[in-house]
Design an enzyme around this catalytic site. Structure first.
Site, PDB file in Angstrom:
ATOM      1  N   PHE A   1      35.970  38.431  41.786  1.00 34.75           N
ATOM      2  CA  PHE A   1      36.880  39.298  41.044  1.00 34.75           C
ATOM      3  C   PHE A   1      38.305  38.786  41.212  1.00 34.75           C
ATOM      4  O   PHE A   1      38.600  38.035  42.142  1.00 34.75           O
ATOM      5  CB  PHE A   1      36.760  40.744  41.517  1.00 34.75           C
ATOM      6  CG  PHE A   1      35.404  41.325  41.267  1.00 34.75           C
ATOM      7  CD1 PHE A   1      34.932  41.495  39.976  1.00 34.75           C
ATOM      8  CD2 PHE A   1      34.573  41.668  42.322  1.00 34.75           C
ATOM      9  CE1 PHE A   1      33.663  41.997  39.737  1.00 34.75           C
ATOM     10  CE2 PHE A   1      33.314  42.169  42.103  1.00 34.75           C
ATOM     11  CZ  PHE A   1      32.856  42.343  40.803  1.00 34.75           C
ATOM     12  N   SER A   2      39.208  39.211  40.314  1.00 34.23           N
ATOM     13  CA  SER A   2      40.585  38.728  40.409  1.00 34.23           C
ATOM     14  C   SER A   2      41.191  39.079  41.759  1.00 34.23           C
ATOM     15  O   SER A   2      41.965  38.310  42.318  1.00 34.23           O
ATOM     16  CB  SER A   2      41.430  39.297  39.268  1.00 34.23           C
ATOM     17  OG  SER A   2      41.404  40.712  39.271  1.00 34.23           O
ATOM     18  N   GLU A   3      40.837  40.251  42.299  1.00 34.67           N
ATOM     19  CA  GLU A   3      41.234  40.603  43.665  1.00 34.67           C
ATOM     20  C   GLU A   3      40.136  41.410  44.350  1.00 34.67           C
ATOM     21  O   GLU A   3      39.429  42.185  43.707  1.00 34.67           O
ATOM     22  CB  GLU A   3      42.531  41.416  43.712  1.00 34.67           C
ATOM     23  CG  GLU A   3      43.792  40.596  43.739  1.00 34.67           C
ATOM     24  CD  GLU A   3      44.326  40.312  42.349  1.00 34.67           C
ATOM     25  OE1 GLU A   3      45.317  39.568  42.246  1.00 34.67           O
ATOM     26  OE2 GLU A   3      43.761  40.835  41.380  1.00 34.67           O
ATOM     27  N   THR A   4      40.035  41.200  45.647  1.00 35.05           N
ATOM     28  CA  THR A   4      39.197  42.026  46.508  1.00 35.05           C
ATOM     29  C   THR A   4      40.078  42.584  47.615  1.00 35.05           C
ATOM     30  O   THR A   4      40.881  41.863  48.212  1.00 35.05           O
ATOM     31  CB  THR A   4      38.036  41.211  47.114  1.00 35.05           C
ATOM     32  OG1 THR A   4      37.175  40.786  46.049  1.00 35.05           O
ATOM     33  CG2 THR A   4      37.232  42.042  48.097  1.00 35.05           C
TER      34      THR A   4
ATOM     35  N   HIS B   1      45.626  47.083  40.829  1.00 34.91           N
ATOM     36  CA  HIS B   1      44.321  47.613  40.422  1.00 34.91           C
ATOM     37  C   HIS B   1      43.361  47.696  41.603  1.00 34.91           C
ATOM     38  O   HIS B   1      42.555  48.629  41.696  1.00 34.91           O
ATOM     39  CB  HIS B   1      43.731  46.799  39.264  1.00 34.91           C
ATOM     40  CG  HIS B   1      43.006  45.559  39.632  1.00 34.91           C
ATOM     41  ND1 HIS B   1      43.633  44.358  39.846  1.00 34.91           N
ATOM     42  CD2 HIS B   1      41.683  45.321  39.819  1.00 34.91           C
ATOM     43  CE1 HIS B   1      42.741  43.442  40.149  1.00 34.91           C
ATOM     44  NE2 HIS B   1      41.534  43.986  40.129  1.00 34.91           N
TER      45      HIS B   1
END
Length: 281
Positions: free
Chosen positions: A45-48, A75
């Site tokens: 994912f774009s961020e975790t 997000h």
């Protein structure tokens, strides 16, 4: 071997397969940097977000893209505190979160999670409109006659005003050129926006290109919308101190960000848990 709880959460929406997906990993205190980076790369994912105990706040949260750690992510923060609230871990509606961008306030308002943004920092840039237009795959004439300015409320983004919704939809970004400019001016991403919107109750329509972080197009971006709110306030472009921003329409992952610009900038939104389980590390 140890097992840690993880979740996949769509932020800035209450619908599956919409908004911006983030990974959330709880009980991350015993995970080292390399393990967190491997988990983020595995989840893709774009961020975790990795949630742990804090000596300075109610929680400490670290954020990783598939390639590197970043100071703050909107997000993934919305996703994190949605999980903590829905799982009954969060016992109050107002808490503090320790991040690499500082200690920030989090508030649960009904179905939305709101997060305080870091104090806005504005930075002049020296890049021609021709180069920016070329990187976005559009004509220079489609860029509006407003400042192109780098702003950070946690991460630096380059706010690029665009004249029309059609121009936003027709962009054909060259991600190598965007990355090159981002490195040159030391910002994380391009954030083009327009005041023409798909949804009548939204004030701005935006897109986010972040190849520097390994994310060609981010569906719905919290911190960049916070930075845009600070930009709009600085230049006298806000009609109200609270508004809604739409993003993700071009990627098929529509989402809505609520933005508040008062003494502090805050961003917020809904979220939806789609997967929960445990990671064995």
């Amino acid at each position: 071997m140890m097992k840690v709880p993880f979740y996949i959460v769509n932020a800035f929406t209450d619908k599956p397969f919409k908004g911006n997906p983030a990974g959330v990993v709880l009980q991350a205190d015993e995970l080292d940097y390399k393990t967190m980076q491997k988990i983020a790369a595995e989840l893709k994912f774009s961020e975790t977000a990795f949630v742990m105990n804090s000596q300075k706040a109610d929680y400490k949260v670290r954020f990783f893209t598939p390639k590197k750690e970043v100071d703050l992510c909107g997000h993934a923060t919305v996703a994190t505190f949605h999980v903590l609230s829905k799982e009954g871990i969060l016992r109050k509606n107002e808490v503090k979160m320790e991040t690499k961008a500082g200690v920030l306030d989090i508030e649960i308002k009904g179905e939305e999670v709101f997060m305080e943004q870091a104090k806005p920092i504005f930075k002049e840039i020296k890049i021609s409109r021709e180069r920016i237009a070329e990187a976005l795959g559009m004509d220079k004439s489609e860029i509006a006659n407003l400042p192109i300015e780098a702003v950070s409320t946690g991460l630096f983004s380059l706010n690029i005003p665009i004249k029309s919704l059609q121009a936003m939809q027709n962009m054909k970004p060259h991600f190598d050129k965007i990355k090159e400019i981002c490195i040159e001016i030391d910002v994380g991403l391009f954030f083009p926006f327009t005041f023409e919107t798909v949804n009548k109750d939204c004030f701005v329509h935006a897109r986010c290109f972040a190849p520097l972080y390994g994310i060609n197009e981010d569906p719905v971006t919290g911190t960049a919308n916070g930075a845009l709110g600070a930009y709009l306030a600085k230049h006298g472009l806000l009609k109200n101190k609270t508004y809604r921003a739409e993003q993700g329409c071009e990627t098929g992952r529509e989402g809505i960000v609520s933005v508040e610009v008062n003494e502090k900038v805050k961003i917020g939104g809904k979220a939806c848990i789609t997967v929960k389980g445990k990671i064995e590390v």
